[in-house]
Write a protein that holds these residues in place. Structure first.
Motif, PDB file in Angstrom:
ATOM      1  N   ARG A 182     -88.655  51.740  54.122  1.00  0.00           N
ATOM      2  CA  ARG A 182     -89.504  51.383  55.269  1.00  0.00           C
ATOM      3  C   ARG A 182     -90.535  52.460  55.576  1.00  0.00           C
ATOM      4  O   ARG A 182     -91.622  52.178  56.052  1.00  0.00           O
ATOM      5  N   GLU A 183     -90.181  53.701  55.281  1.00  0.00           N
ATOM      6  CA  GLU A 183     -91.067  54.810  55.635  1.00  0.00           C
ATOM      7  C   GLU A 183     -92.272  54.913  54.689  1.00  0.00           C
ATOM      8  O   GLU A 183     -93.388  55.147  55.118  1.00  0.00           O
ATOM      9  N   CYS A 184     -92.040  54.712  53.376  1.00  0.00           N
ATOM     10  CA  CYS A 184     -93.124  54.895  52.404  1.00  0.00           C
ATOM     11  C   CYS A 184     -93.510  53.616  51.676  1.00  0.00           C
ATOM     12  O   CYS A 184     -94.408  53.627  50.843  1.00  0.00           O
ATOM     13  N   ASP A 185     -92.811  52.521  51.961  1.00  0.00           N
ATOM     14  CA  ASP A 185     -93.065  51.233  51.317  1.00  0.00           C
ATOM     15  C   ASP A 185     -92.926  51.321  49.798  1.00  0.00           C
ATOM     16  O   ASP A 185     -93.631  50.660  49.053  1.00  0.00           O
ATOM     17  N   GLY A 186     -92.034  52.215  49.344  1.00  0.00           N
ATOM     18  CA  GLY A 186     -91.747  52.319  47.917  1.00  0.00           C
ATOM     19  C   GLY A 186     -92.660  53.251  47.140  1.00  0.00           C
ATOM     20  O   GLY A 186     -92.498  53.410  45.934  1.00  0.00           O
ATOM     21  N   THR A 187     -93.603  53.905  47.804  1.00  0.00           N
ATOM     22  CA  THR A 187     -94.519  54.800  47.083  1.00  0.00           C
ATOM     23  C   THR A 187     -93.905  56.166  46.809  1.00  0.00           C
ATOM     24  O   THR A 187     -94.311  56.860  45.891  1.00  0.00           O
ATOM     25  N   GLY A 188     -92.937  56.564  47.651  1.00  0.00           N
ATOM     26  CA  GLY A 188     -92.337  57.889  47.512  1.00  0.00           C
ATOM     27  C   GLY A 188     -93.060  58.952  48.329  1.00  0.00           C
ATOM     28  O   GLY A 188     -92.642  60.099  48.352  1.00  0.00           O
ATOM     29  N   TRP A 189     -94.161  58.570  48.977  1.00  0.00           N
ATOM     30  CA  TRP A 189     -94.958  59.521  49.739  1.00  0.00           C
ATOM     31  C   TRP A 189     -95.250  58.975  51.130  1.00  0.00           C
ATOM     32  O   TRP A 189     -95.438  57.793  51.312  1.00  0.00           O
ATOM     33  N   VAL A 190     -95.316  59.875  52.100  1.00  0.00           N
ATOM     34  CA  VAL A 190     -95.709  59.511  53.458  1.00  0.00           C
ATOM     35  C   VAL A 190     -96.899  60.376  53.858  1.00  0.00           C
ATOM     36  O   VAL A 190     -97.008  61.531  53.453  1.00  0.00           O
ATOM     37  N   ILE A 191     -97.801  59.796  54.625  1.00  0.00           N
ATOM     38  CA  ILE A 191     -98.981  60.523  55.104  1.00  0.00           C
ATOM     39  C   ILE A 191     -98.700  60.976  56.528  1.00  0.00           C
ATOM     40  O   ILE A 191     -98.346  60.183  57.391  1.00  0.00           O
ATOM     41  N   LYS A 192     -98.841  62.256  56.750  1.00  0.00           N
ATOM     42  CA  LYS A 192     -98.627  62.852  58.078  1.00  0.00           C
ATOM     43  C   LYS A 192     -99.863  63.636  58.470  1.00  0.00           C
ATOM     44  O   LYS A 192    -100.582  64.149  57.612  1.00  0.00           O
ATOM     45  N   LYS A 193    -100.094  63.720  59.759  1.00  0.00           N
ATOM     46  CA  LYS A 193    -101.195  64.549  60.262  1.00  0.00           C
ATOM     47  C   LYS A 193    -100.652  65.937  60.558  1.00  0.00           C
ATOM     48  O   LYS A 193     -99.603  66.091  61.177  1.00  0.00           O
ATOM     49  N   GLU A 233    -102.365  69.739  61.676  1.00  0.00           N
ATOM     50  CA  GLU A 233    -103.517  70.567  62.031  1.00  0.00           C
ATOM     51  C   GLU A 233    -104.827  69.810  61.838  1.00  0.00           C
ATOM     52  O   GLU A 233    -105.789  70.320  61.261  1.00  0.00           O
ATOM     53  N   GLY A 234    -104.829  68.533  62.264  1.00  0.00           N
ATOM     54  CA  GLY A 234    -106.032  67.731  62.200  1.00  0.00           C
ATOM     55  C   GLY A 234    -106.356  67.142  60.832  1.00  0.00           C
ATOM     56  O   GLY A 234    -107.368  66.488  60.664  1.00  0.00           O
ATOM     57  N   ARG A 235    -105.494  67.364  59.846  1.00  0.00           N
ATOM     58  CA  ARG A 235    -105.728  66.827  58.502  1.00  0.00           C
ATOM     59  C   ARG A 235    -104.580  65.924  58.106  1.00  0.00           C
ATOM     60  O   ARG A 235    -103.466  66.079  58.580  1.00  0.00           O
ATOM     61  N   GLU A 236    -104.857  64.995  57.237  1.00  0.00           N
ATOM     62  CA  GLU A 236    -103.793  64.145  56.696  1.00  0.00           C
ATOM     63  C   GLU A 236    -103.284  64.765  55.403  1.00  0.00           C
ATOM     64  O   GLU A 236    -104.080  65.161  54.549  1.00  0.00           O
ATOM     65  N   ILE A 237    -101.963  64.863  55.309  1.00  0.00           N
ATOM     66  CA  ILE A 237    -101.362  65.405  54.095  1.00  0.00           C
ATOM     67  C   ILE A 237    -100.293  64.436  53.600  1.00  0.00           C
ATOM     68  O   ILE A 237     -99.705  63.693  54.384  1.00  0.00           O
ATOM     69  N   ALA A 238    -100.073  64.439  52.308  1.00  0.00           N
ATOM     70  CA  ALA A 238     -99.033  63.603  51.714  1.00  0.00           C
ATOM     71  C   ALA A 238     -97.781  64.455  51.525  1.00  0.00           C
ATOM     72  O   ALA A 238     -97.843  65.549  50.972  1.00  0.00           O
ATOM     73  N   LEU A 239     -96.669  63.933  52.000  1.00  0.00           N
ATOM     74  CA  LEU A 239     -95.376  64.609  51.864  1.00  0.00           C
ATOM     75  C   LEU A 239     -94.410  63.699  51.129  1.00  0.00           C
ATOM     76  O   LEU A 239     -94.470  62.477  51.265  1.00  0.00           O
ATOM     77  N   LYS A 240     -93.524  64.312  50.362  1.00  0.00           N
ATOM     78  CA  LYS A 240     -92.513  63.537  49.663  1.00  0.00           C
ATOM     79  C   LYS A 240     -91.608  62.864  50.683  1.00  0.00           C
ATOM     80  O   LYS A 240     -91.146  63.503  51.634  1.00  0.00           O
ATOM     81  N   CYS A 241     -91.384  61.584  50.520  1.00  0.00           N
ATOM     82  CA  CYS A 241     -90.557  60.818  51.443  1.00  0.00           C
ATOM     83  C   CYS A 241     -89.095  61.235  51.316  1.00  0.00           C
ATOM     84  O   CYS A 241     -88.636  61.641  50.243  1.00  0.00           O
ATOM     85  N   SER A 242     -88.364  61.090  52.400  1.00  0.00           N
ATOM     86  CA  SER A 242     -86.941  61.443  52.383  1.00  0.00           C
ATOM     87  C   SER A 242     -86.164  60.581  51.391  1.00  0.00           C
ATOM     88  O   SER A 242     -85.158  61.021  50.843  1.00  0.00           O
ATOM     89  N   CYS A 243     -86.647  59.373  51.092  1.00  0.00           N
ATOM     90  CA  CYS A 243     -85.948  58.537  50.116  1.00  0.00           C
ATOM     91  C   CYS A 243     -86.037  59.154  48.726  1.00  0.00           C
ATOM     92  O   CYS A 243     -85.114  59.019  47.917  1.00  0.00           O
ATOM     93  N   GLN A 244     -87.122  59.868  48.438  1.00  0.00           N
ATOM     94  CA  GLN A 244     -87.278  60.530  47.147  1.00  0.00           C
ATOM     95  C   GLN A 244     -86.335  61.711  47.041  1.00  0.00           C
ATOM     96  O   GLN A 244     -85.781  61.986  45.981  1.00  0.00           O
ATOM     97  N   LYS A 245     -86.165  62.415  48.139  1.00  0.00           N
ATOM     98  CA  LYS A 245     -85.254  63.557  48.140  1.00  0.00           C
ATOM     99  C   LYS A 245     -83.837  63.094  47.837  1.00  0.00           C
ATOM    100  O   LYS A 245     -83.116  63.727  47.073  1.00  0.00           O
ATOM    101  N   ALA A 246     -83.437  61.979  48.409  1.00  0.00           N
ATOM    102  CA  ALA A 246     -82.098  61.438  48.142  1.00  0.00           C
ATOM    103  C   ALA A 246     -81.983  60.994  46.698  1.00  0.00           C
ATOM    104  O   ALA A 246     -80.967  61.247  46.038  1.00  0.00           O
ATOM    105  N   ASP A 247     -83.027  60.346  46.166  1.00  0.00           N
ATOM    106  CA  ASP A 247     -83.012  59.900  44.766  1.00  0.00           C
ATOM    107  C   ASP A 247     -82.910  61.083  43.811  1.00  0.00           C
ATOM    108  O   ASP A 247     -82.198  61.025  42.817  1.00  0.00           O
ATOM    109  N   ILE A 248     -83.634  62.162  44.110  1.00  0.00           N
ATOM    110  CA  ILE A 248     -83.590  63.357  43.262  1.00  0.00           C
ATOM    111  C   ILE A 248     -82.184  63.946  43.276  1.00  0.00           C
ATOM    112  O   ILE A 248     -81.635  64.312  42.238  1.00  0.00           O
TER     113      ILE A 248
END
Length: 72
Positions: free
Chosen positions: A7-18, A20-35
């Motif tokens: 639900r968080e990344c819709d299967g992409t493995g990445w989430v976009i978070k803001k 310091e005013g910028r959007e960054i891509a972070l590894k989703c928690s589902c990927q951490k569990a898979d790893i």
């Protein structure tokens, strides 16, 4: 998960978070569990022992070799 997708990344493995005013891509928690699970499978460690630690292992008093192994 819905339909097998996170639900968080819709299967992409990445989430976009803001940050310091910028959007960054972070590894989703589902990927951490898979790893974590993937490493466990490759190491041939039975699933019941994944996440186990030696500090929570208490050898059976009838097996001196297990006590020696923990001390090593």
């Amino acid at each position: 998960m819905t339909n097998g997708l996170c639900r968080e990344c819709d299967g992409t493995g990445w989430v976009i978070k803001k940050k310091e005013g910028r959007e960054i891509a972070l590894k989703c928690s589902c990927q951490k569990a898979d790893i974590f699970l993937s490493k466990g499978k490759r190491s041939n460690i039975p699933p019941r022992f994944l996440g186990a630690e030696l500090n929570s292992f208490f050898p059976d008093g009838d097996s001196p070799s297990l006590s020696r192994a923990k001390k090593s």
